[in-house]
Design a protein around this motif. Structure first.
Motif, PDB file in Angstrom:
ATOM      1  N   GLY A 137       0.823  -1.207   0.000  1.00  0.00           N
ATOM      2  CA  GLY A 137       0.000   0.000   0.000  1.00  0.00           C
ATOM      3  C   GLY A 137       0.855   1.254   0.000  1.00  0.00           C
ATOM      4  N   PHE A 138       1.914   1.242   0.809  1.00  0.00           N
ATOM      5  CA  PHE A 138       2.814   2.402   0.835  1.00  0.00           C
ATOM      6  C   PHE A 138       3.574   2.529  -0.477  1.00  0.00           C
ATOM      7  N   LEU A 139       3.990   1.395  -1.049  1.00  0.00           N
ATOM      8  CA  LEU A 139       4.679   1.441  -2.342  1.00  0.00           C
ATOM      9  C   LEU A 139       3.759   2.026  -3.421  1.00  0.00           C
ATOM     10  N   LEU A 140       2.477   1.692  -3.364  1.00  0.00           N
ATOM     11  CA  LEU A 140       1.513   2.240  -4.317  1.00  0.00           C
ATOM     12  C   LEU A 140       1.363   3.751  -4.108  1.00  0.00           C
ATOM     13  N   LEU A 141       1.293   4.167  -2.851  1.00  0.00           N
ATOM     14  CA  LEU A 141       1.233   5.597  -2.540  1.00  0.00           C
ATOM     15  C   LEU A 141       2.477   6.316  -3.067  1.00  0.00           C
ATOM     16  N   LEU A 142       3.634   5.709  -2.860  1.00  0.00           N
ATOM     17  CA  LEU A 142       4.887   6.287  -3.355  1.00  0.00           C
ATOM     18  C   LEU A 142       4.870   6.401  -4.874  1.00  0.00           C
ATOM     19  N   ALA A 143       4.370   5.361  -5.548  1.00  0.00           N
ATOM     20  CA  ALA A 143       4.325   5.369  -7.011  1.00  0.00           C
ATOM     21  C   ALA A 143       3.367   6.429  -7.550  1.00  0.00           C
ATOM     22  N   LEU A 144       2.297   6.721  -6.813  1.00  0.00           N
ATOM     23  CA  LEU A 144       1.329   7.728  -7.250  1.00  0.00           C
ATOM     24  C   LEU A 144       1.683   9.139  -6.784  1.00  0.00           C
ATOM     25  N   LEU A 186       0.552  17.922 -10.309  1.00  0.00           N
ATOM     26  CA  LEU A 186      -0.620  18.560 -10.895  1.00  0.00           C
ATOM     27  C   LEU A 186      -1.045  19.795 -10.089  1.00  0.00           C
ATOM     28  N   ILE A 187      -0.719  19.807  -8.809  1.00  0.00           N
ATOM     29  CA  ILE A 187      -1.011  20.965  -7.959  1.00  0.00           C
ATOM     30  C   ILE A 187       0.060  22.042  -8.182  1.00  0.00           C
ATOM     31  N   PHE A 188       1.322  21.611  -8.143  1.00  0.00           N
ATOM     32  CA  PHE A 188       2.460  22.506  -8.364  1.00  0.00           C
ATOM     33  C   PHE A 188       3.631  21.632  -8.789  1.00  0.00           C
ATOM     34  N   VAL A 210       6.995  15.658  -2.590  1.00  0.00           N
ATOM     35  CA  VAL A 210       6.175  14.613  -1.952  1.00  0.00           C
ATOM     36  C   VAL A 210       6.876  13.246  -2.014  1.00  0.00           C
ATOM     37  N   PRO A 211       7.338  12.794  -3.210  1.00  0.00           N
ATOM     38  CA  PRO A 211       8.063  11.516  -3.217  1.00  0.00           C
ATOM     39  C   PRO A 211       9.335  11.541  -2.368  1.00  0.00           C
ATOM     40  N   LEU A 212      10.014  12.693  -2.333  1.00  0.00           N
ATOM     41  CA  LEU A 212      11.241  12.815  -1.535  1.00  0.00           C
ATOM     42  C   LEU A 212      10.950  12.620  -0.058  1.00  0.00           C
ATOM     43  N   SER A 266       3.547   7.756 -14.254  1.00  0.00           N
ATOM     44  CA  SER A 266       3.147   7.579 -12.856  1.00  0.00           C
ATOM     45  C   SER A 266       2.075   6.512 -12.717  1.00  0.00           C
ATOM     46  N   VAL A 267       1.054   6.563 -13.557  1.00  0.00           N
ATOM     47  CA  VAL A 267      -0.064   5.610 -13.459  1.00  0.00           C
ATOM     48  C   VAL A 267       0.373   4.203 -13.872  1.00  0.00           C
ATOM     49  N   ILE A 268       1.078   4.095 -14.996  1.00  0.00           N
ATOM     50  CA  ILE A 268       1.516   2.774 -15.473  1.00  0.00           C
ATOM     51  C   ILE A 268       2.427   2.106 -14.450  1.00  0.00           C
ATOM     52  N   ASN A 269       3.364   2.865 -13.887  1.00  0.00           N
ATOM     53  CA  ASN A 269       4.268   2.267 -12.902  1.00  0.00           C
ATOM     54  C   ASN A 269       3.570   1.982 -11.575  1.00  0.00           C
ATOM     55  N   ALA A 270       2.556   2.759 -11.235  1.00  0.00           N
ATOM     56  CA  ALA A 270       1.769   2.447 -10.029  1.00  0.00           C
ATOM     57  C   ALA A 270       1.046   1.116 -10.218  1.00  0.00           C
ATOM     58  N   ILE A 271       0.510   0.883 -11.397  1.00  0.00           N
ATOM     59  CA  ILE A 271      -0.151  -0.398 -11.692  1.00  0.00           C
ATOM     60  C   ILE A 271       0.868  -1.532 -11.609  1.00  0.00           C
ATOM     61  N   ARG A 272       2.066  -1.293 -12.132  1.00  0.00           N
ATOM     62  CA  ARG A 272       3.114  -2.324 -12.090  1.00  0.00           C
ATOM     63  C   ARG A 272       3.543  -2.608 -10.642  1.00  0.00           C
ATOM     64  N   VAL A 273       3.599  -1.574  -9.809  1.00  0.00           N
ATOM     65  CA  VAL A 273       3.925  -1.774  -8.390  1.00  0.00           C
ATOM     66  C   VAL A 273       2.824  -2.597  -7.727  1.00  0.00           C
ATOM     67  N   TYR A 274       1.569  -2.260  -8.025  1.00  0.00           N
ATOM     68  CA  TYR A 274       0.438  -2.989  -7.449  1.00  0.00           C
ATOM     69  C   TYR A 274       0.484  -4.465  -7.829  1.00  0.00           C
ATOM     70  N   LYS A 275       0.877  -4.753  -9.071  1.00  0.00           N
ATOM     71  CA  LYS A 275       0.968  -6.131  -9.542  1.00  0.00           C
ATOM     72  C   LYS A 275       2.310  -6.774  -9.197  1.00  0.00           C
ATOM     73  N   GLN A 276       3.129  -6.035  -8.455  1.00  0.00           N
ATOM     74  CA  GLN A 276       4.458  -6.484  -8.024  1.00  0.00           C
ATOM     75  C   GLN A 276       5.352  -6.844  -9.205  1.00  0.00           C
ATOM     76  N   LYS A 277       5.300  -6.006 -10.225  1.00  0.00           N
ATOM     77  CA  LYS A 277       6.162  -6.165 -11.389  1.00  0.00           C
ATOM     78  C   LYS A 277       7.227  -5.081 -11.375  1.00  0.00           C
ATOM     79  N   ARG A 278       8.198  -5.252 -12.219  1.00  0.00           N
ATOM     80  CA  ARG A 278       9.310  -4.314 -12.309  1.00  0.00           C
ATOM     81  C   ARG A 278       8.844  -2.990 -12.928  1.00  0.00           C
ATOM     82  N   VAL A 279       9.341  -1.876 -12.373  1.00  0.00           N
ATOM     83  CA  VAL A 279       8.964  -0.558 -12.897  1.00  0.00           C
ATOM     84  C   VAL A 279      10.091  -0.007 -13.769  1.00  0.00           C
ATOM     85  N   TRP A 280       9.723   0.945 -14.642  1.00  0.00           N
ATOM     86  CA  TRP A 280      10.718   1.584 -15.490  1.00  0.00           C
ATOM     87  C   TRP A 280      10.380   3.060 -15.637  1.00  0.00           C
TER      88      TRP A 280
END
Length: 196
Positions: free
Chosen positions: A74-81, A87-89, A96-98, A174-188
């Motif tokens: 869940g935290f990894l998904l939050l980090l990925a998103l 979009l705010i600034f 935020v990711p830092l 951001s969205v594609i890699n968040a999906i990959r994190v959720y599915k526990q796949k490698r991100v790029w």
């Protein structure tokens, strides 16, 4: 906390900082045998010994004692998103990711690895966005002439459409890699590797 976890954590940090057992003993003014017993799980450092070891390993006694590398998808998904905060600034896409990376990189499995990739991407993307803003200002002030007819035979591509492409690229990665994190796949993330 199990004694073995503390012993493993101290050994891992010692190796990460490039200390041998002997050099850690010298740095902490503790005996070599004391360091060996602690790392073998034969004794638990307390009080002054714990303070000296944590100081030499650039951590706090609480972090040594509380350490356990948890799994938290869940935290990894939050980090990925988290980069979507741009979009705010735009700088929030880095800040935020830092903050998430700094607070959990030694506590949750995968945060250090994913956080670096995300930050490298966001810093690279923000750099391109900054250069685009400079380029746009110079074009509007007519300091430079912008002729993008090569890309669009019908006329010039508007600077706004280039900005939208940059925004869509960030959102997609951001969205594609968040999906990959959720599915526990490698991100790029395509990026300049500033953090390694």
């Amino acid at each position: 906390m199990k004694q073995d976890n503390l012993a493993n954590r101290i050994k891992e940090l010692r190796v990460r900082h490039g200390y041998s057992q002997e050099s850690l003993a010298n740095e902490t003014n503790l005996g070599l045998r004391t360091i060996q017993r602690i790392e073998n799980g034969e004794s638990v450092p307390r009080g002054d010994t714990l303070q000296k070891i944590s100081k030499a390993l650039k951590t706090s006694p609480d972090e040594l004692l509380d350490w356990s590398l948890a799994k938290d998808n869940g935290f990894l998904l939050l980090l990925a998103l988290s980069p979507l905060s741009f979009l705010i600034f735009p700088l929030l896409g880095i800040i935020v990711p830092l903050v998430l990376w700094i607070t959990k990189r030694h506590k949750i499995e995968g945060v250090d690895r994913y956080g670096k990739k995300i930050l490298n991407f966001q810093i690279t993307w923000t750099g391109f966005l900054f250069l685009f803003y400079i380029f746009s200002i110079l074009a509007v002030l007519r300091v430079i002439r912008v002729d993008l007819s090569f890309f669009n035979p019908l006329g010039q591509i508007s600077l706004l459409s280039i900005a939208l492409v940059l925004l869509v690229v960030n959102i997609l990665f951001s969205v594609i890699n968040a999906i990959r994190v959720y599915k526990q796949k490698r991100v790029w993330y395509p990026a300049i590797p500033l953090l390694r």
